[in-house]
Every structure is written in structure tokens, then in C-alpha cells.
Design an enzyme around this catalytic site. Structure first.
Site, PDB file in Angstrom:
ATOM      1  N   LYS A 181       0.862  -1.188   0.000  1.00  0.00           N
ATOM      2  CA  LYS A 181       0.000   0.000   0.000  1.00  0.00           C
ATOM      3  C   LYS A 181       0.894   1.233   0.000  1.00  0.00           C
ATOM      4  CE  LYS A 181      -1.547   2.837   2.986  1.00  0.00           C
ATOM      5  NZ  LYS A 181      -1.461   4.057   2.166  1.00  0.00           N
ATOM      6  N   GLU A 256      10.507   1.194   9.927  1.00  0.00           N
ATOM      7  CA  GLU A 256      11.480   2.275   9.707  1.00  0.00           C
ATOM      8  C   GLU A 256      10.736   3.553  10.028  1.00  0.00           C
ATOM      9  OE1 GLU A 256      14.549   1.996   8.977  1.00  0.00           O
ATOM     10  OE2 GLU A 256      14.738  -0.013   8.154  1.00  0.00           O
ATOM     11  N   CYS A 290      13.822  10.811   6.470  1.00  0.00           N
ATOM     12  CA  CYS A 290      13.905  10.477   7.891  1.00  0.00           C
ATOM     13  C   CYS A 290      15.341  10.505   8.380  1.00  0.00           C
ATOM     14  CB  CYS A 290      13.261   9.124   8.152  1.00  0.00           C
ATOM     15  SG  CYS A 290      13.862   7.876   7.036  1.00  0.00           S
ATOM     16  N   GLU A 387      10.711  16.121  14.563  1.00  0.00           N
ATOM     17  CA  GLU A 387      11.252  16.024  13.212  1.00  0.00           C
ATOM     18  C   GLU A 387      10.721  17.207  12.394  1.00  0.00           C
ATOM     19  OE1 GLU A 387      10.113  12.265  11.505  1.00  0.00           O
ATOM     20  OE2 GLU A 387      12.040  12.034  10.514  1.00  0.00           O
TER      21      GLU A 387
HETATM   22  P1  ADP Z   1       4.069  10.633   6.809  1.00  0.00           P
HETATM   23  O1  ADP Z   1       4.190  11.593   7.927  1.00  0.00           O
HETATM   24  O2  ADP Z   1       5.314  10.292   6.104  1.00  0.00           O
HETATM   25  O3  ADP Z   1       2.909  10.881   5.894  1.00  0.00           O
HETATM   26  P2  ADP Z   1       2.603   8.407   7.857  1.00  0.00           P
HETATM   27  O4  ADP Z   1       3.100   7.485   8.891  1.00  0.00           O
HETATM   28  O5  ADP Z   1       1.391   9.201   8.143  1.00  0.00           O
HETATM   29  O6  ADP Z   1       3.854   9.290   7.559  1.00  0.00           O
HETATM   30  O7  ADP Z   1       2.360   7.642   6.490  1.00  0.00           O
HETATM   31  C1  ADP Z   1       3.162   6.593   6.047  1.00  0.00           C
HETATM   32  C2  ADP Z   1       2.272   5.553   5.434  1.00  0.00           C
HETATM   33  O8  ADP Z   1       1.407   5.069   6.446  1.00  0.00           O
HETATM   34  C3  ADP Z   1       1.391   6.037   4.295  1.00  0.00           C
HETATM   35  O9  ADP Z   1       1.298   5.014   3.321  1.00  0.00           O
HETATM   36  C4  ADP Z   1       0.053   6.222   4.986  1.00  0.00           C
HETATM   37  O10 ADP Z   1      -1.033   6.087   4.102  1.00  0.00           O
HETATM   38  C5  ADP Z   1       0.073   5.065   5.948  1.00  0.00           C
HETATM   39  N1  ADP Z   1      -0.864   5.164   7.050  1.00  0.00           N
HETATM   40  C6  ADP Z   1      -1.235   6.248   7.745  1.00  0.00           C
HETATM   41  N2  ADP Z   1      -2.161   5.911   8.687  1.00  0.00           N
HETATM   42  C7  ADP Z   1      -2.367   4.577   8.580  1.00  0.00           C
HETATM   43  C8  ADP Z   1      -3.202   3.612   9.241  1.00  0.00           C
HETATM   44  N3  ADP Z   1      -3.999   3.966  10.230  1.00  0.00           N
HETATM   45  N4  ADP Z   1      -3.119   2.331   8.834  1.00  0.00           N
HETATM   46  C9  ADP Z   1      -2.304   1.959   7.830  1.00  0.00           C
HETATM   47  N5  ADP Z   1      -1.520   2.816   7.166  1.00  0.00           N
HETATM   48  C10 ADP Z   1      -1.547   4.099   7.527  1.00  0.00           C
END
Ligand code: ADP
Length: 484
Positions: A181, A256, A290, A387
Site C-alpha cells: 500500500k 522504519e 527520515c 522532526e
Molecule cells: P508521513 O508523515 O510520512 O505521511 P505516515 O506514517 O502518516 O507518515 O504515512 C506513512 C504511510 O502510512 C502512508 O502510506 C500512509 O497512508 C500510511 N498510514 C497512515 N495511517 C495509517 C493507518 N492507520 N493504517 C495503515 N496505514 C496508515
């Protein structure tokens, strides 16, 4: 409109079980260019049901894929690598369009991303087991390595291709199957990789890409007992949530997560080299990695000279649309990212920091922020703990080596750290004391497919890349043979 030599790389459908499909309900989500705000495509908004089908397809594909020899899998992966490099320009253009990074950086990322596929195609052949000398006569102890099984991957927008290949490369090489995903901001790079995987001969179901509702897809990935491993790159907050969701089914995990990288400049450093390293580590991808240095700790004796030289180098950075020649600083990914940077700078200025360069939104508007330097930053300011994920370099002052190490380690994160020193004793001392998974010594660039990338503390679990990267996708099985 985005011009590609191979327009077939721009897909607006998910790749599930070897088929290009839409969402069950027909819903879509737009993909926008962060530089222009224009919609460049739309992708399916899938949920749990489509995710379940992708997992079932991965499960059906698993027995045949794990039974192929490592050499056969390597051939397929090698073709995937070659197709990525043959389509490097188009893949880079897609990435710049959806992510905003300068085209030169996007080209670099495609080569970096492809390198993981090439590397793990080879590493798969070396997933050796062991024969342990047995303590009992007439017995043998054999240790084998077997693929973990069906894996799910959740990836971020800052490296839309490389964060996928460094998971899919080792997974497929080990004989696992995977459903990915990608981040909602950057699905096109992921779908283009699926086009090339299909062309390379990756069998249906072995590698699927699903776009849509993060929480619904993530919910299915984590709850479904067929998924044996979840690999995630993203924020610590979401990583923590996914870890919790994986607890009931005890999945293997690779995480990560966020960082808060110190970049230490000691009095004895080669200052010009340190400035070059700081530019590379801080401003790459407009500060959105990161491992970007988040805190520049500079020893008092060279503080002013370093600040001056860094300001001169920052003045040469070119801000603009990533497609324009010579641009080194693209826009931030979205409004929320811009707001966070503004908030952190505002907090630092209110608590006494001084602007050496930038310090505000860029005149170009949109989500551009001026490449910035703040001086006299202290641990009481939010930039010390959070960050930044933007083009802002906060300069902290320290007097002694002990103080530098204490400041550097004063964070719950432990991903990357950097320091500049020409003193060999100090190099070994400081390297040993920094509580980080990766340490750049007299260099601001540490990422390569041949080295183990990963963090300690709340920056994550596991390593990606290198010979260690494939271990994350292999289980150890022990055969006790008696009666021989
Ligand atoms: P960033 O700050 O880099 O956007 P996130 O951790 O929000 O970091 O996003 C990284 C990934 O995690 C993306 O693919 C986002 O769609 C996914 N993501 C965010 N929330 C969820 C969730 N509740 N379950 C699964 N994936 C998620």
C-alpha cells in the site's frame, strides 16, 4: 499534461492478483502535483474487501513462488531491475509530478530503488543454512532458512519508489509474496513499478499494489492471519499503531520510523566538507527524509565560521518546480507539512533563536519554504525534539565532546547521526557513544543498498538493504535428525 515516452506506465488502477482493477464501489482519489496543485491522475479508493482479495491472491501464489529456485527468482528480479533502468526517465518524471522532488533527485532515486532489486536478486542465492556439530552420536542438526510467507508493506511518500523496492526486493528474492500500500500522495510511482514487475515476469499475486483508504487497508493487513509479516516505513505514530494492531496475530514486523538526526561539527572538522555534508543531509528532498539532519550541533570555536559558510552555500540553492533546470529545492509535499515547518520556526524564534537565512514561506507561494538556517537554538525549543521534515537547519552551540554526545542522544529517536572530525581517537570514541543505528562520519550521505539501514530506540525495528535485509523475510527452521 505529464509527457511520458511510455504512457502505459501511468496507471489509474490497482494491480491485484495480476489484474488491473478499480475499487469495488468505483470510488477514486485524486493525485496532485504539489508544485502546481493540479490533479494529474486519480487512483482507486479501495478498502478492506479489495485488500482481502489481494492477500488471498498472495497466499495462492505463495506455494509456487517459494518452490522456484533462488536463481529463477533472481532472473525475474534482474529483468525488473533492467526495466526500471530502461524506464528511468519516465519513472523519474512520474515521481517529480506526484512528489515534487527535483528531477535529478528523482532520477537518482530510481537508480537507488532499482539497485535494491538487483542486490537482492543476488542475495537470494545466498540464503544459506547451517549444519551444527551435534552433541549426540547418530544425530544431525540442520538449520534451514525459509520464506516467511505473505507479507504486507505500507510505504511513505518521500521516497515513492525506493521504499517499495527495498521491501519487495528482499521479500520476493526470499520466496515471499507481497501486497504493497503506497502513500496516498504518491501511488503512481508504485503502480508504475507494478507495470514493470508484470512485464518482468513476476507471477500474478506475487506482487500486488493496492491504493485507497489507509486505515481500512492497514486494518486488513494487520488483522488478517494470512499475513505473516508487516513492513512499514513512515511516522513513529503510525508505526506504533500498526505494531499494536499486529499484536493479536503476532506478526513479524519491520519498522522504519521517524528520526531526529544530530549533525555534529567539531572544532577540528574540515569546515568546507562539513558544509557540503550539511547541505546534502539537510536540504535533500527539501528536508523531507527520515535521515535528514534535524539538529546541527556546532562546537563554539567554529560556530560563527560554520554558520557563515553554511549561509553562503544555502544562498546557492535554487528553489522552484522540480521539472525546471537547476532546481534543487522542490515544494513541500502539502499544506500540513508547510504549516508544521512554520510552527516549529515560529516556536524557535519566540524562544530566542535568530534567523541566519530564510525563516519564512517562499515568494513562489504554494508549499515552498525558503531554505533556512536558525542560530542560537536551544534544547527548550520544539525543533530539538520534533522532526522538522523541511528545509530548516537549526544550529545548536556546544563546548565539549561530552556535551555534544549528551545533546545528540537526548531524544527518543535513534535512526541516523552524523559528525565531522579529523581526530581518529575522537572518531572512534564518538561513533561508539552515539545511540543510533547509522552514523555518517565525515559524510552527509549514508544510504546505499549494500549497507544495513535502520534505527534503534523509537526509530524502529529491523534493517533494510545489505545482506541483513533479506533476514527480515526468512524464518529459521531447525531440523533435529535422529536414528542415523
Ligand atoms: P508521513 O508523515 O510520512 O505521511 P505516515 O506514517 O502518516 O507518515 O504515512 C506513512 C504511510 O502510512 C502512508 O502510506 C500512509 O497512508 C500510511 N498510514 C497512515 N495511517 C495509517 C493507518 N492507520 N493504517 C495503515 N496505514 C496508515
Amino acid at each position: 499534461m505529464l509527457q511520458l515516452k511510455n504512457p502505459a506506465l501511468l496507471r489509474q488502477a490497482c494491480y491485484i492478483a495480476g489484474q488491473w482493477v478499480g475499487a469495488d464501489e468505483g470510488e477514486t482519489v485524486p493525485v496532485t502535483d504539489p508544485a502546481t496543485g493540479e490533479t494529474i491522475a486519480s487512483v482507486p479508493r479501495c478498502g478492506a474487501a479489495e485488500t482481502r482479495r489481494a492477500i488471498e491472491a498472495a497466499d495462492r501464489a505463495l506455494p509456487a513462488w517459494r518452490e522456484t529456485t533462488a536463481a529463477e527468482r533472481a532472473k525475474v528480479l534482474r529483468r525488473w531491475f533492467e526495466l526500471m533502468m530502461a524506464n528511468q526517465e519516465d519513472l523519474a518524471r512520474l515521481m517529480t509530478a506526484e512528489q515534487g522532488k527535483p528531477l535529478a533527485e528523482a532520477r537518482g532515486e530510481i537508480a537507488y530503488a532499482a539497485a535494491f532489486i538487483e542486490w537482492f536478486a543476488e542475495e537470494g542465492k545466498r540464503a544459506y543454512g547451517e549444519v551444527v556439530p551435534s552433541p549426540l552420536a547418530g544425530t544431525r542438526i540442520v538449520v534451514t532458512r525459509e520464506p516467511v510467507g505473505v507479507c504486507a508493506a505500507v510505504t511513505p511518500w518521500n521516497f515513492p519508489a525506493a521504499m517499495i523496492t527495498r521491501k519487495a526486493g528482499p521479500a520476493l528474492a526470499a520466496g515471499c509474496t507481497m501486497v504493497v500500500k503506497p502513500a496516498e500522495q504518491t501511488p503512481l510511482s508504485a503502480l508504475a513499478l507494478a507495470v514493470l514487475a508484470e512485464e518482468a515476469g513476476v507471477p500474478a499475486g506475487v506482487f500486488s499494489v493496492i491504493t485507497g483508504k489507509a486505515s481500512a487497508i492497514g486494518g486488513e493487513f494487520t488483522a488478517n492471519p494470512t499475513v505473516r509479516k508487516l513492513t512499514f516505513t513512515g511516522s513513529t505514530e503510525v508505526g506504533r499503531l500498526l505494531m499494536e494492531l499486529c499484536a493479536p496475530t503476532i506478526k513479524k514486523l519491520s519498522l522504519e520510523l521517524g528520526g531526529n538526526a544530530p549533525f555534529i561539527v567539531f572544532d577540528d572538522a574540515d569546515l568546507d566538507a562539513a558544509v557540503a555534508g550539511a547541505i546534502a543531509s539537510k536540504y535533500r528532498n527539501t528536508g523531507q527524509t527520515c535521515v535528514c539532519s534535524n539538529r546541527l550541533l556546532v562546537q563554539a570555536g567554529v560556530y560563527d565560521a560554520f554558520a557563515e559558510k553554511l549561509a553562503a552555500a544555502v544562498a546557492k540553492l535554487k528553489v522552484g518546480n522540480g521539472f525546471d533546470d537547476g532546481v534543487t529545492q522542490g515544494p513541500l509535499i502539502d499544506e500540513a507539512a508547510l504549516a508544521k515547518v512554520e510552527e516549529l520556526v515560529g516556536d524557535a524564534l519566540a524562544k530566542g533563536a535568530r534567523v541566519v537565512a530564510g525563516g519564512k514561506r517562499h515568494a513562489l507561494g504554494g508549499t515552498w519554504y525558503e531554505p533556512s538556517i536558525l542560530a542560537e537554538v536551544t534544547p527548550a525549543m520544539r525543533v530539538a525534539k520534533e522532526e522538522i521534515f523541511g528545509p530548516v537547519a537549526p544550529l545548536f552551540r556546544f563546548d565539549t565532546e561530552e556535551e555534544a554526545i549528551r545533546l545528540a542522544n537526548d531524544t527518543e529517536f535513534g535512526l541516523a547521526a552524523y559528525f565531522y572530525s579529523r581526530d581518529i581517537g575522537r572518531v572512534w570514541r564518538v561513533s561508539g557513544k552515539l545511540e543510533y543505528g547509522m552514523v555518517g562520519i565525515n559524510t552527509g550521505l549514508i544510504s546505499t543498498e549494500v549497507a544495513p539501514f535502520g534505527g534503534i530506540k523509537q526509530s524502529g525495528l529491523g534493517r533494510e538493504g545489505s545482506s541483513h535485509g533479506i533476514d527480515e523475510y526468512l524464518e529459521t527452521k531447525y531440523l533435529a535428525m535422529g536414528g542415523l
